[in-house]
Structure formats: structure tokens, C-alpha cells
Design a protein around this motif. Sequence first.
Motif, short mmCIF file in Angstrom:
data_model
loop_
_atom_site.label_atom_id
_atom_site.label_comp_id
_atom_site.label_asym_id
_atom_site.label_seq_id
_atom_site.Cartn_x
_atom_site.Cartn_y
_atom_site.Cartn_z
N THR A 44 0.81 -1.22 0.00
CA THR A 44 0.00 0.00 0.00
C THR A 44 0.85 1.27 0.00
O THR A 44 0.33 2.35 -0.30
CB THR A 44 -0.91 0.03 1.24
OG1 THR A 44 -0.10 0.17 2.42
CG2 THR A 44 -1.75 -1.24 1.33
N LYS A 46 1.87 2.69 2.62
CA LYS A 46 1.59 3.44 3.85
C LYS A 46 2.78 3.36 4.81
O LYS A 46 3.51 2.38 4.84
CB LYS A 46 0.33 2.91 4.52
CG LYS A 46 -0.94 3.13 3.70
CD LYS A 46 -2.16 2.59 4.43
CE LYS A 46 -3.43 2.83 3.62
NZ LYS A 46 -4.64 2.30 4.32
N GLU A 51 -0.08 -1.41 8.33
CA GLU A 51 -0.95 -1.20 7.18
C GLU A 51 -0.19 -1.21 5.86
O GLU A 51 -0.76 -0.91 4.82
CB GLU A 51 -1.70 0.13 7.34
CG GLU A 51 -2.58 0.19 8.58
CD GLU A 51 -3.29 1.53 8.72
OE1 GLU A 51 -3.07 2.40 7.85
OE2 GLU A 51 -4.05 1.70 9.68
N ALA A 54 -1.57 -5.15 2.29
CA ALA A 54 -3.01 -5.34 2.37
C ALA A 54 -3.39 -6.81 2.17
O ALA A 54 -2.53 -7.69 2.11
CB ALA A 54 -3.70 -4.47 1.32
N SER A 136 -3.92 -10.73 9.19
CA SER A 136 -3.33 -9.57 8.54
C SER A 136 -1.82 -9.77 8.41
O SER A 136 -1.25 -10.72 8.99
CB SER A 136 -3.61 -8.30 9.35
OG SER A 136 -2.92 -8.36 10.59
#
Length: 359
Positions: A44, A46, A51, A54, A136
Motif C-alpha cells: 500500500t 503506507k 498497514e 493489504a 493480517s
Amino acid sequence: MFAAKLTGPLLLGLLLVSGCASFNASRQDKIYQEVLYLTTREDTGKSDPGERFAGERGKTRYGAAMVAIDPEPVLSAFSVAQTNRLMQRPQLPRRQALQKIQPLQKDAFMEAIGRYSMDREVPEDILIFIHGYKRSFADSVENAARLRYQLAFPGPAIAFSWPSTDSVSGYLADVENLDWSVPALRDLIEGMGERFPHTRLHLVAHSLGNRALLQLLAELLQNDQEADRLPIGQLVLIAPDFDRDIFMRDVAPELHRLPFRKTLYVSSEDFPLMASGKVFQYPRLGDSRELPPIIKGVETIDVSDAINVFNGHGYYEANRATIEDLYFLIRENKPAHERPGLIQVETDEGPYWRLQPVM
């Protein structure tokens, strides 16, 4: 047993809510443990490490991660923080377990593994962990870091983080995303075999992650030379979310040909696997409510006596008896009949072992 009283809708709810739930301690004192990672998740970009990757598919990427672990409650008599070779403890720790990541190119990733050697040119042992459903990226590296800590594993631990959707509705998508990621796992293991031919690779998979490992096993069974070439030490299948009938028909009859120890952990109290069986309408390999699978060349460990409703699926990291049995298996290379806490059970099809609780 209590598990037998649960109905289909309740079991499905347990699967959706729990996923491959992990154990979380509540103490604030932390131990900082690093792991390496290979991920096939979308990057991503980020800045927040939790995070960064993904649940969608992406290019294969490599790196290192620093994880803060709660040292209590003590779930293993052998838990020892291992030396970090690549990353420094953060000066301003985050509240989340995943502290930071360090992306690496593939060559740098391989070189980083070599830093874990002590008085040898290469590390003696490498641990590769494959996570399960509803995890995750942060979950996957945290699970690998905790496993490294609880096993006091001195070599590098690598989290293979495939694109799980980390959502209650994403189970079937997770199945396909894992299948899509198998070539990357194959490349990782083959690359390790070429770069570190005298290092033992310990492959540990949990829940749905076993699906990828079993696909690789099927490929190895078709190529004896490839199986002999890979320096696999232990192959550990924990709570496999895989069709039991397909496994027994297509994989089990030939497993004895593979030249490394194979261990299967099962339970009759694993609610998420019961729910998965309801979804697919056939029992899963890790569900031992029927007689535990007896397979030539595989040591089957039934943990039902040692676990409870709270760690019935994630027992590899939340149940002391299981963790310590994994220690004797992976760290000391002991077969089942030499490990404390296991009672051999004879059946017409052959033996299996029942794990006893730690008193």
C-alpha cells in the motif's frame, strides 16, 4: 465432549469470528524480537508498518520486521529472547505489537539470513512459518516472532505472509489467494535449498496455511530427486484446514517416501475446523473427532487432552503442552516416542500419540 454439542450455525459463526485466532497477553513489559518476511500481499505504500501490506494480491516482497512480544503469561519453560541481528529496538515503541519493518531486496534478504550464523558460515536452522485464515500482515509476522521466542529458536524465523483478507467474509477468497501464492512459497524453499544446502529448513504451517504446504508435498512426491535435494529438517502440519478424504487418498499413501520427519497435530476440540467442515461438507484433516489420521511415515499427535475451548485452534502458540512438544520436536529433533508428555495409543491401523496437559 462439549464440542460434539455444537450445531452447524454456531460452528460457522465460530469460524467467521475467530479465524486463526492468536493469543494476546496483557502485560506491558515487552521483549523485542525480529523476524524476516516474504509476502505476496499488495504494497500500500503506507508508513504505518501494520498497514503497509493489504489483503489483496501483489508482487513478492521481502523484508525484516521488529515485533514487541508480551513475555507473560509464560507458556513455555524454554522461552528465551533471541539475539536480533538486523534491527535495533525502537527508541519510541509503538503500542501495537508490530514496531517497524525494513523492506529488503531478494539478495539482501538472503544475505540477512546469513547474519544469524554464529561460528558457522550459514545458520544451522531456519524456521519458515505459514499462517492461516483471517490473518493480517501484522498478525502473520507477530505469530512468527512469538513462535521464535517460545521455541528459543536461535536461527532466523521467516513469516510467509500470503494475502489473507483478514475479514469474516473472506474465507473462500483466502483459499484462492493462498493457492495463488504457492509458487512464491516454492521459490522461497527452493532458493533456501540452493543458497543454504547444509542448513535445516523447518516448515511449520497452521490451519489454512497447510493447504500450501500440502500442495508442495504433492509436487515433491512426483520428483524424488527434488525431495532429496531440499534440506528439510521438520515438516509440521498444525490443525490443517484441508479435506481429510482428499489427503488420505492422494497424499498420505506416498508420504513415507519423503526423507524428513513429518508431524501432524490434530484435535477433537477445534471449533473453527468443525465450522470449515460444515462449509465444505467434509471433515478437515486437523479434526480428530473420528479416529486421528494414521499415516505411514507421519507421527500424528492428538492434543485434545491438553487444550481447552480458548486455545482449541491456535494451540501452537497458546497452549503450553503443545509449545513444549514443538520445542522437543524442532529444537531437539526428538521423535514422538522420545518426547515427554506423549502417550502412545495403538490402533489396528498403527500408533498415534496423545499429548497430556502440563501440570
